[in-house]
Design an enzyme around this catalytic site. Structure first.
Site, PDB file in Angstrom:
ATOM      1  N   THR A 188       0.866  -1.184   0.000  1.00  0.00           N
ATOM      2  CA  THR A 188       0.000   0.000   0.000  1.00  0.00           C
ATOM      3  C   THR A 188       0.896   1.225   0.000  1.00  0.00           C
ATOM      4  O   THR A 188       1.573   1.502   0.999  1.00  0.00           O
ATOM      5  CB  THR A 188      -0.904   0.005   1.250  1.00  0.00           C
ATOM      6  OG1 THR A 188      -1.675  -1.187   1.258  1.00  0.00           O
ATOM      7  CG2 THR A 188      -1.816   1.223   1.252  1.00  0.00           C
TER       8      THR A 188
ATOM      9  N   LYS B  97      -7.474   1.455  -2.696  1.00  0.00           N
ATOM     10  CA  LYS B  97      -6.995   1.039  -1.363  1.00  0.00           C
ATOM     11  C   LYS B  97      -7.137   2.190  -0.359  1.00  0.00           C
ATOM     12  O   LYS B  97      -7.470   1.972   0.812  1.00  0.00           O
ATOM     13  CB  LYS B  97      -5.536   0.583  -1.472  1.00  0.00           C
ATOM     14  CG  LYS B  97      -4.872   0.269  -0.158  1.00  0.00           C
ATOM     15  CD  LYS B  97      -5.386  -0.995   0.521  1.00  0.00           C
ATOM     16  CE  LYS B  97      -4.842  -1.085   1.927  1.00  0.00           C
ATOM     17  NZ  LYS B  97      -4.860  -2.385   2.535  1.00  0.00           N
TER      18      LYS B  97
ATOM     19  N   LYS C 266       0.994   5.410   7.974  1.00  0.00           N
ATOM     20  CA  LYS C 266       1.477   5.603   6.594  1.00  0.00           C
ATOM     21  C   LYS C 266       0.283   5.747   5.646  1.00  0.00           C
ATOM     22  O   LYS C 266       0.243   6.645   4.808  1.00  0.00           O
ATOM     23  CB  LYS C 266       2.331   4.395   6.191  1.00  0.00           C
ATOM     24  CG  LYS C 266       2.502   4.209   4.693  1.00  0.00           C
ATOM     25  CD  LYS C 266       3.182   2.895   4.350  1.00  0.00           C
ATOM     26  CE  LYS C 266       2.407   1.653   4.658  1.00  0.00           C
ATOM     27  NZ  LYS C 266       1.449   1.174   3.671  1.00  0.00           N
TER      28      LYS C 266
HETATM   29  P1  NAP Z   1       5.629  -6.243   7.701  1.00  0.00           P
HETATM   30  O1  NAP Z   1       5.214  -7.470   8.399  1.00  0.00           O
HETATM   31  O2  NAP Z   1       6.241  -5.123   8.478  1.00  0.00           O
HETATM   32  O3  NAP Z   1       6.621  -6.674   6.510  1.00  0.00           O
HETATM   33  C1  NAP Z   1       7.261  -5.730   5.699  1.00  0.00           C
HETATM   34  C2  NAP Z   1       8.091  -6.471   4.677  1.00  0.00           C
HETATM   35  O4  NAP Z   1       8.719  -5.507   3.825  1.00  0.00           O
HETATM   36  C3  NAP Z   1       9.227  -7.300   5.290  1.00  0.00           C
HETATM   37  O5  NAP Z   1       9.452  -8.433   4.493  1.00  0.00           O
HETATM   38  C4  NAP Z   1      10.411  -6.329   5.211  1.00  0.00           C
HETATM   39  O6  NAP Z   1      11.671  -6.970   5.213  1.00  0.00           O
HETATM   40  C5  NAP Z   1      10.131  -5.705   3.866  1.00  0.00           C
HETATM   41  N1  NAP Z   1      10.782  -4.397   3.671  1.00  0.00           N
HETATM   42  C6  NAP Z   1      10.411  -3.199   4.214  1.00  0.00           C
HETATM   43  N2  NAP Z   1      11.238  -2.220   3.799  1.00  0.00           N
HETATM   44  C7  NAP Z   1      12.123  -2.791   2.964  1.00  0.00           C
HETATM   45  C8  NAP Z   1      13.206  -2.298   2.205  1.00  0.00           C
HETATM   46  N3  NAP Z   1      13.539  -0.989   2.221  1.00  0.00           N
HETATM   47  N4  NAP Z   1      13.921  -3.169   1.456  1.00  0.00           N
HETATM   48  C9  NAP Z   1      13.591  -4.477   1.432  1.00  0.00           C
HETATM   49  N5  NAP Z   1      12.568  -5.027   2.124  1.00  0.00           N
HETATM   50  C10 NAP Z   1      11.845  -4.180   2.889  1.00  0.00           C
HETATM   51  O7  NAP Z   1       4.409  -5.554   6.915  1.00  0.00           O
HETATM   52  P2  NAP Z   1       3.088  -6.232   6.298  1.00  0.00           P
HETATM   53  O8  NAP Z   1       2.018  -6.182   7.328  1.00  0.00           O
HETATM   54  O9  NAP Z   1       3.439  -7.501   5.641  1.00  0.00           O
HETATM   55  O10 NAP Z   1       2.698  -5.105   5.218  1.00  0.00           O
HETATM   56  C11 NAP Z   1       3.260  -5.069   3.911  1.00  0.00           C
HETATM   57  C12 NAP Z   1       2.418  -4.111   3.067  1.00  0.00           C
HETATM   58  O11 NAP Z   1       1.069  -4.595   3.015  1.00  0.00           O
HETATM   59  C13 NAP Z   1       2.350  -2.677   3.609  1.00  0.00           C
HETATM   60  O12 NAP Z   1       2.355  -1.756   2.555  1.00  0.00           O
HETATM   61  C14 NAP Z   1       1.007  -2.669   4.330  1.00  0.00           C
HETATM   62  O13 NAP Z   1       0.457  -1.367   4.424  1.00  0.00           O
HETATM   63  C15 NAP Z   1       0.180  -3.579   3.443  1.00  0.00           C
HETATM   64  N6  NAP Z   1      -0.968  -4.260   4.071  1.00  0.00           N
HETATM   65  C16 NAP Z   1      -0.866  -4.821   5.296  1.00  0.00           C
HETATM   66  C17 NAP Z   1      -1.973  -5.451   5.849  1.00  0.00           C
HETATM   67  C18 NAP Z   1      -1.922  -6.090   7.213  1.00  0.00           C
HETATM   68  O14 NAP Z   1      -2.989  -6.381   7.781  1.00  0.00           O
HETATM   69  N7  NAP Z   1      -0.755  -6.386   7.769  1.00  0.00           N
HETATM   70  C19 NAP Z   1      -3.165  -5.512   5.143  1.00  0.00           C
HETATM   71  C20 NAP Z   1      -3.229  -4.976   3.871  1.00  0.00           C
HETATM   72  C21 NAP Z   1      -2.123  -4.342   3.343  1.00  0.00           C
HETATM   73  P3  NAP Z   1      12.348  -7.422   6.621  1.00  0.00           P
HETATM   74  O15 NAP Z   1      11.756  -8.761   6.955  1.00  0.00           O
HETATM   75  O16 NAP Z   1      13.801  -7.471   6.328  1.00  0.00           O
HETATM   76  O17 NAP Z   1      12.009  -6.354   7.630  1.00  0.00           O
END
Ligand code: NAP
Length: 294
Positions: free
Chosen positions: A96, A171, A239
């Protein structure tokens, strides 16, 4: 079968990529923190050393990272996807992020003859694990049609909204609804507690009626047992609120309800709760009510 690449194995990406593997696609993964690749490797995925290598080994490359700058890094950085793609590769960003940044990045890929889709999702970590996400897609319709089988491995409701960036606008709409709904759930349940009735019975009664919602069923149930763990983190929702407010500035539309939600989430950040799940907004409501829910 198309070879799929997946970058970013966080809360969302780990479940989504596992479902791609379960659907039978050959899968190559990369994650910045290497240990997170282990469950995928055990299940049969190949592990690449960089996003560039993922692109070299894939027909469709998906990324699911955090914010616009992170997507830029994995897609356009020196070891990024753009340096490993070949004509015909489809790049799909499912994070997102800002619709404006999305459109800029898509044009960088178009310059190289590569099609990029924005395909943010809704449904949380539960939907990611269960393969029931709602997927909102912007970009070329032919690329969308080609990617449908891989979307179907991850989601149930798959909608082509329009051109590049339009998936991200959809979104943002979703996140306006999520935030006000979450605040409503927290306020209503604390209200029930303060008024002295059995909150669990109230939750069951209203979840089955016209006020029922995903937030009430899932995050409401977490609140009843004092579970504030993510799910979806406060810092990620902040964010999304920033993206919504930037977009509202660009289209000159005031967002009154969303502004209240944003102030409450800023308060959670100041209280050191940015790594908790969004249901923790109940803490602000509890303070105002002088009443604890669980
Ligand atoms: P998360 O658990 O914090 O995971 C983030 C992922 O991104 C990790 O694999 C992290 O790697 C990687 N990452 C972040 N910055 C990076 C960079 N600069 N270079 C390389 N890898 C990087 O977050 P999430 O909940 O999966 O969310 C991911 C996306 O989905 C976000 O945009 C969020 O807004 C969206 N989203 C989330 C949800 C939810 O319920 N969680 C629902 C819908 C949408 P590391 O493992 O090395 O930290």
């Amino acid at each position: 079968m198309k070879r799929i690449g997946f970058i970013g194995l966080g809360l969302m990406g780990s479940g989504m990529s596992m479902n791609i593997l379960k659907a039978g696609f050959p899968l190559t993964v990369w994650n910045r923190t290497v240990s997170r690749t282990e469950p995928l490797a055990k299940a049969g995925a190949k592990v690449a050393k960089s996003p560039k290598e993922v692109a070299e080994k894939s027909d469709i490359v998906i990324d699911m990272v955090t914010d616009s700058k992170d997507v830029e890094e994995v897609l356009l950085g020196p070891n990024g996807v753009i340096n490993g793609v070949k004509p015909g590769t489809i790049v799909i960003d499912m994070s997102t992020i800002s619709p404006i940044k999305t459109r800029e990045m898509a044009s960088r890929f178009v310059e190289r003859g590569i099609k990029m889709l924005d395909a943010p999702v809704s449904g949380g970590d539960i939907g990611a694990r269960n393969g029931t996400l709602s997927i909102m897609v912007g970009g070329d319709k032919d690329a969308f049609d080609e990617a449908i089988p891989v979307f179907q491995a991850m989601g149930k409701t798959i909608t082509h909204i329009g051109g590049n960036g339009d998936g991200q606008i959809c979104k943002a709409v979703n996140q306006i609804l999520v935030g006000m709904n979450m605040l409503g759930v927290a306020e209503a349940l604390v209200f029930a507690k303060k008024a002295g009735v059995d909150v669990k019975k109230v939750h069951t009664a209203v979840a089955g009626g016209a006020a029922g919602s995903w937030q009430l069923t899932n995050n409401g149930a977490k609140l009843l047992v004092g579970d504030h763990e993510p799910g979806f983190k406060v810092k990620d929702y902040l964010k999304d609120l920033r993206i919504i407010m930037e977009t509202s500035d660009s289209i000159k539309m005031p967002l009154l309800g969303t502004s209240i939600v944003q102030q409450m989430f800023k308060n959670l950040d100041a209280e050191g709760l940015r790594d908790k799940g969004t249901q923790v907004v109940v803490v602000v409501v509890e303070k105002l009510a002088k009443e604890k829910l669980a």
